[in-house]
Design a protein around this motif. Structure first.
Motif, short mmCIF file in Angstrom:
data_model
loop_
_atom_site.label_atom_id
_atom_site.label_comp_id
_atom_site.label_asym_id
_atom_site.label_seq_id
_atom_site.Cartn_x
_atom_site.Cartn_y
_atom_site.Cartn_z
N THR A 1 0.81 -1.21 0.00
CA THR A 1 0.00 0.00 0.00
C THR A 1 0.84 1.26 0.00
O THR A 1 0.46 2.26 -0.62
CB THR A 1 -0.94 0.02 1.22
N TRP A 2 2.01 1.24 0.65
CA TRP A 2 2.82 2.44 0.83
C TRP A 2 4.23 2.22 0.32
O TRP A 2 4.75 1.11 0.35
CB TRP A 2 2.89 2.83 2.32
N SER B 1 4.54 7.75 -0.18
CA SER B 1 3.49 7.85 -1.18
C SER B 1 2.64 6.60 -1.13
O SER B 1 3.13 5.51 -0.80
CB SER B 1 4.09 8.03 -2.58
N GLN B 2 1.39 6.77 -1.47
CA GLN B 2 0.45 5.66 -1.42
C GLN B 2 0.38 5.02 -2.80
O GLN B 2 -0.02 5.64 -3.77
CB GLN B 2 -0.93 6.16 -0.99
N THR C 1 -5.85 9.08 -1.91
CA THR C 1 -4.42 8.85 -1.67
C THR C 1 -3.88 9.92 -0.75
O THR C 1 -4.45 11.03 -0.64
CB THR C 1 -3.63 8.87 -2.99
N ASN D 1 -0.03 11.50 0.26
CA ASN D 1 1.41 11.56 0.07
C ASN D 1 2.00 12.69 0.91
O ASN D 1 1.29 13.63 1.28
CB ASN D 1 1.77 11.78 -1.40
#
Length: 747
Positions: free
Chosen positions: A346-347, A375-376, A388, A390
């Motif tokens: 996810t990340w 960031s996603q 999202t 970030n």
């Protein structure tokens, strides 16, 4: 009448059988065919098959064969006029014109003695050639054993001709099949049958395996360096790491030592390089001059990565003065970066430390110590909306700047909705850009503030259509039309109280018109209230090869406050790059035309333009014409034309050249030409160059330019070390303005 006698005994040389095929070696357009040897069908391990016109038994353990004798085992074959075999002692003697063949060699000789028990065969008066690789010669005595070939009073060459251009003669030559290298004792190198070099001991490759030794030297002469000699030594330390040590002698500067160490493990790969000149004879005010370079990639597991890229030089003009393989002469700053990355489902998180060594009379850059960004990679979904998040945390330092230290925290949540079909797509995005700054330094009498909090919304709407139709312009061709439209909104906000740490203006080409930001980072967020309209059309033939495209776009501002401003980027003139276009024409498989333009519709002037015409034929035929223009490069207007060309004069001869001229100053800035010859067994290259000397401590537009002229010479005797790697494109890439091959979708 042919007679056959089968004997069970030990094989001579253990080796796998090979299928009978035709191996074709192409050298310089000449085809040399060598039939790969294979054992006689039906033989078992340890069996010897003998056929001859006549057999005379000498007791129960020996026999003499005469007339068209053919002897075959699983590892060799032998043709002779007569042969005597002692089965009990395991001896074989043969006379007459003899032809011996095995998996690695083919030998013609006058006599043969073999000890079949020790798997050793000796041939007298031998003319041999290798069958697995190029190489042939003669020997007073040739011995075949399990390790390879041993030759006494012998010669060796890889030239296919009966009168080779070069050959080595030695009292002893060992050709090791196990190690893939040849070894000589008391060797004389003869070129055109003239002795030119004596070496008491020498090694050379006979296959692709690596081994320590001298590589091909390079000799040149120039105004800057004088006589220059580069002689690399390769050290094959282990299968997963090696080193190259290169003394570089320059008569006008001195002796420079260059070293490169490469390593490879399960989780790391990289290299460490060092270049060192103890004293520069042409620059007495400089003492030690050096370059250090370290580059590494690490892969710890599926999620964790790390990288290091560090280059450091002793003085600003090191690269422009001495040159290096680890940076270019036109670099104005050198990277020093280390990063650690985590890639999750996810990340993604990146931890980076970075600073730059600024070369020349330029403002020092900020160092990021550290910069942590996340960031996603997999968005959260709420119905058809993607969410999202970030952000980053960065700490910058620069002792020479007004703001000596700064900490920046930036977060950017975003909600987006997209829809995509074959014929069209739509994307809407809403972002909130929130940034906090803590800035330290002597900020009195400046616009900078110690603490700044900035929050800006951003809206982006983007859509694209895809039209397609048959066209009569090309037989069975297809034409596409791809219009695009974008609306971008970000409110105007005064950001003069924020310093510039890692932010620069991005390129305003056609694709840049549809970006949602004009800057590389967040120290400046440009105001926007604008529509961007653009379209691309393409032509494809019946093989789906793209033959033509043209793209054009323009930004329309809905308010004057949203028009671009300098945004405190003092090095960049404020251009409203509102119109951009680019095109490609590949109307013939050998011809390629590309170009682009950026135009300021407010100022009615061209910002940048480029056009390139390429012709690429067979056998390294190449012509490239190019023109480039920029109206502001560090305050200077640049307009240059260039020519690259390469064409074969014959099957072995190749000519290359390049020429660049500055139309603003009305002078040439680089002239290069090269002539190379390559045949079956040797190659050489002669190059000449005249180019302007770059001094990073002086302005680009200096009227009194200094030029450096040089001549280089390189020769390769194939089979005695480095292979010939001559290539027209590589030759053309040697200058400051290196040849850039156009991008062909169909290659």
């Amino acid at each position: 009448m042919s007679k056959t006698w089968g004997i069970m005994m030990l094989s001579v040389i253990s080796a796998p059988s090979l299928a009978e095929t035709e191996l074709t070696h192409n050298f310089c357009g000449n085809s040399m065919q060598t039939r790969a040897w294979q054992p006689l069908a039906g033989l078992d391990l340890g069996m010897v098959d003998i056929q001859s016109d006549d057999i005379e038994l000498l007791g129960t353990q020996s026999a003499e064969f005469t007339g068209n004798v053919d002897i075959n085992t699983l590892t060799m074959s032998l043709s002779a006029q007569s042969a005597l075999i002692d089965k009990q002692r395991g001896l074989l003697n043969a006379t007459g014109p003899i032809t011996y063949r095995d998996t690695i060699s083919e030998v013609n000789s006058s006599g043969l003695n073999a000890d079949l028990n020790s798997s050793e065969i000796s041939l007298l008066g031998a003319d041999y050639k290798l069958t697995e690789q190029q190489g042939h010669g003669g020997a007073e005595k040739l011995t075949v054993n399990q390790s390879g070939l041993e030759l006494l009073n012998a010669s060796f060459t890889t030239c296919p001709n009966e009168t080779p251009l070069w050959a080595i003669q030695a009292e002893e030559i060992l050709l090791s099949r196990e190690e893939g290298w040849g070894e000589t004792h008391d060797m004389v190198l003869r070129i055109m049958d003239t002795p030119v070099l004596y070496l008491p001991y020498f090694t050379f490759p006979i296959d692709e395996r690596r081994k320590s030794g001298l590589l091909t030297p390079n000799i040149s002469s120039s105004d800057r360096y004088g006589i220059e000699s580069i002689t690399p030594y390769y050290w094959n330390i282990a299968p997963n790491y090696d080193a190259t040590i290169t003394p570089r002698y320059m008569s006008k500067k001195g002796l420079q030592l260059q070293g490169e160490f490469r390593y490879l493990s399960d989780s790391n790969e990289g290299l460490v390089a060092l270049e060192y000149l103890d004293k520069d004879d042409s620059e007495p005010e400089l003492e030690e001059r050096f370059l250090f370079h370290w580059q590494q990639q690490s892969y710890f597991n599926e999620n964790w990565r790390a990288a290091i890229d560090i280059t450091n030089v002793s003085d600003d003009n090191y690269l422009t003065d001495l040159g290096s393989n680890y940076a270019t002469r036109t670099d104005t700053q050198l990277y020093r970066t280390g990063s650690l990355s985590y890639l999750g489902e996810t990340w993604r998180t990146d931890i980076k430390v970075q600073n730059f060594e600024v070369l020349g009379d330029h403002t020092e850059s900020y160092a990021a110590l550290p910069q942590i960004s996340f960031s996603q990679t997999t968005p959260f979904r709420f119905s058809d909306i993607e969410l999202t998040f970030n952000g980053e945390l960065s700490h910058f330092t620069n002792d020479t700047a007004i703001i000596e230290k700064a900490t920046r925290v930036h977060i950017e949540p975003k909600a987006s909705y997209g829809y995509q079909e074959h014929a069209w797509s739509f994307l809407s995005e809403f972002s909130v850009l929130h940034t906090n700054y803590n800035q330290e330094g002597d900020l009195s009498n400046t616009d900078y503030a110690e603490t700044v909090s900035r929050t800006l919304p951003k809206v982006r709407l983007y859509s694209q259509l895809n039209f397609e139709r048959d066209t009569s312009m090309i037989d069975n061709g297809i034409q596409t039309l791809e219009p695009q439209v974008q609306y971008l909104y970000t409110p105007d906000k005064d950001q003069s109280d924020i310093g510039l740490y890692d932010t620069t203006k991005l390129q305003d080409d056609f694709f840049g018109l549809f970006r949602d930001s004009r800057f590389s980072s967040v120290d400046r967020i440009a105001a926007a209230n604008q529509f961007t309209l653009g379209a691309t059309t393409r032509l494809f033939n019946d093989n789906s090869e793209e033959l033509f495209n043209f793209s054009a776009g323009q930004i329309f501002y809905l308010s004057d406050s949203a028009k671009p401003t300098a945004q405190n980027l003092d090095s960049d003139t404020n251009y409203n790059a509102l119109f951009a276009a680019q095109t490609m024409l590949h109307w013939h498989r050998r011809w390629y035309l590309s170009g682009g333009i950026q135009y300021d519709t407010d100022g009615k002037q061209i910002i940048q333009s480029n056009v390139t015409l390429d012709y690429k034929g067979d056998d390294n035929q190449l012509v490239q014409l190019n023109h480039r223009y920029a109206n502001d490069v560090s305050g200077n207007t640049i307009e240059q034309v260039g020519l690259f060309t390469s064409f074969p004069l014959s099957e072995q001869w190749q000519f290359v050249s390049s020429y660049h001229r500055d139309l603003e100053s009305g002078r040439s800035i680089e002239v290069f030409s090269g002539l190379q010859y390559e045949s079956c067994c040797w190659a050489f290259q002669v190059t000449a160059r005249r180019q302007i000397e770059t001094d990073l401590n002086q302005a680009i537009g200096q009227e009194q330019a200094t030029f450096d002229s040089s001549i280089g010479f390189n020769i390769v005797l194939k089979g005695l070390g480095s292979k010939s790697r001559y290539d027209a494109q590589k030759l053309l890439q040697q200058g400051i303005f290196g040849y850039r091959r156009p991008y062909f979708l169909n290659n």
